[in-house]
Scaffold this motif. Sequence first.
Motif, PDB file in Angstrom:
ATOM      1  N   SER A   1       0.814  -1.204   0.000  1.00 34.66           N
ATOM      2  CA  SER A   1       0.000   0.000   0.000  1.00 34.66           C
ATOM      3  C   SER A   1       0.865   1.279   0.000  1.00 34.66           C
ATOM      4  O   SER A   1       0.521   2.274  -0.631  1.00 34.66           O
ATOM      5  CB  SER A   1      -0.932  -0.039   1.205  1.00 34.66           C
TER       6      SER A   1
ATOM      7  N   SER B   1       2.743   3.316  -3.225  1.00 36.94           N
ATOM      8  CA  SER B   1       2.070   4.285  -4.090  1.00 36.94           C
ATOM      9  C   SER B   1       2.346   5.734  -3.690  1.00 36.94           C
ATOM     10  O   SER B   1       2.269   6.628  -4.526  1.00 36.94           O
ATOM     11  CB  SER B   1       0.567   4.011  -4.148  1.00 36.94           C
TER      12      SER B   1
ATOM     13  N   ILE C   1      -6.350   1.705  -7.397  1.00 34.59           N
ATOM     14  CA  ILE C   1      -6.784   1.241  -6.073  1.00 34.59           C
ATOM     15  C   ILE C   1      -7.112  -0.252  -6.119  1.00 34.59           C
ATOM     16  O   ILE C   1      -6.666  -1.028  -5.263  1.00 34.59           O
ATOM     17  CB  ILE C   1      -8.016   2.037  -5.574  1.00 34.59           C
TER      18      ILE C   1
ATOM     19  N   VAL D   1      -3.902  -2.379  -6.420  1.00 33.80           N
ATOM     20  CA  VAL D   1      -3.103  -2.391  -5.188  1.00 33.80           C
ATOM     21  C   VAL D   1      -3.759  -3.302  -4.153  1.00 33.80           C
ATOM     22  O   VAL D   1      -3.098  -4.150  -3.542  1.00 33.80           O
ATOM     23  CB  VAL D   1      -2.933  -0.964  -4.616  1.00 33.80           C
ATOM     24  N   VAL D   2      -5.085  -3.144  -3.977  1.00 40.73           N
ATOM     25  CA  VAL D   2      -5.777  -3.978  -2.994  1.00 40.73           C
ATOM     26  C   VAL D   2      -5.718  -5.454  -3.415  1.00 40.73           C
ATOM     27  O   VAL D   2      -5.461  -6.333  -2.583  1.00 40.73           O
ATOM     28  CB  VAL D   2      -7.230  -3.511  -2.782  1.00 40.73           C
TER      29      VAL D   2
ATOM     30  N   ALA E   1      -2.371  -6.866  -2.648  1.00 45.30           N
ATOM     31  CA  ALA E   1      -2.215  -7.090  -1.212  1.00 45.30           C
ATOM     32  C   ALA E   1      -2.957  -8.356  -0.776  1.00 45.30           C
ATOM     33  O   ALA E   1      -2.431  -9.171  -0.019  1.00 45.30           O
ATOM     34  CB  ALA E   1      -2.718  -5.884  -0.426  1.00 45.30           C
TER      35      ALA E   1
END
Lengths: 221, 224
Positions: free
Chosen positions: A157, A160, A190, A193-194, A197
């Motif tokens: 996270s 970025s 977004i 990235v999520v 993760a």
Amino acid sequence: MGDGEPLVRWAWIGRNWPSIQQLLVDHVIMALLPVLLGLLIALPLGLASARWRVLYQPTVGLMNVVYSLPSLAVFIVLIPVTGLAERATVIIPLTFYSLAVLIPAVVDGLEAVPDHVRQSAVAMGFGPMRRLLQVDLPIAVPVVLAGLRVATVSSISLVSVGALIGRGGLGYLFIDGWQRQFYTPIVVGIVLVVALAVLADGLLVLAQRLLTPWARARRAA
Amino acid sequence: MNWLIDFFGNPANWSGPGGIPARLLEHVEFSLVALILSMIIAIPLGLLIGHTGRGAVLVVVTANAARALPTLGLVVLIVLLVGVGTTWPVLIPLVALAIPPILVNTYEGIRGVDEDLRDAAYGMGLRGGQVLMKVLVPVALPLILLGLRVAAIQVVATATVAAYVGLGGLGRYIIDGLATKDFPSTIGGAVLVAVLALIVQLAFSLLQRVMVSPGVSRRAAKAR
């Protein structure tokens, strides 16, 4: 805006997929390398802090301080040393954030080894090195991996934010979307990235299952 | 080092709406408002979920996903959606980021209180609400304060990033300095934010020492 611009324009994603892929790769490298380096450094430091208790408080205190420093501030202080828009400017601070999570995790993990287990190992004739590798470390795996999960997710996270200094992997999409007042790149960034993760976290959970087969055996029994 | 002297030695940086005192005050103000708003939402909710045990799974899953949310993306998207101009849209992402740590720690603090202690409190004739306020909250306080500390530090850091979309505060020095290649301003701003974060960290350590009952803190220290 409220001008009927949809949150996602699929055509844009299709057209820009190659460059999105490049950002994704850059993002993965800048996020995972610090965690890996952090683990390699945290293992010996954690072992030392668990062995010599005097080291523990100062180490954890220092790590708390490091963790509280805002990432953007640290990136910027490093720019004169490592350069603007360089991978190292992002990787070095993230390595320290990983350390801040992993060192306490390694120490706590080693402390979770029950005394009677340690004594049994000694009684069975295990030397210090063999005891560490075959008894202490495997038992510490769940706690260390819990720390590794936190470090990995926050690292993914945090990369970025690097976009503000010109090197943020998928974070570039946020800057791009803001400058053009265009939702799609931001939403894509977004989501990716999520997703990254969640994927990394899932892999670590899987690794934990493979590394600690006894936990499953006990649950089944 | 010369950059720091350039920045902090420049008298123009010490007065007016763009001066360090004014920017610092703005930063603290935004952060405080965001933190108080998230406390108003997250603490009662955490107490409720911890006390009743309902909705726990939802909280844990959401909070884990929230940790993965990239701050910068969230700030940029929310401000684009709500519109720029006033400052309050920028507070939304700050509040959104502060809620998960406060909520999870409050919930886990209450949840983690010893079953025997809870039973003893009921046995002494305390009602549900009294048990919560007189026993569970004091025992859970170290964890609740930890959640607040994590949230406060995150808010202070994120308020810096939010300068990118027009929020005032110390982030202005960093973002404006980057845009105009004015490195003294950028580095000076970064140092100020880092110092502010350290002060927050220290303030919470003191708060913990003052607020947590000595009986509880001894036990908490042993458990760590």
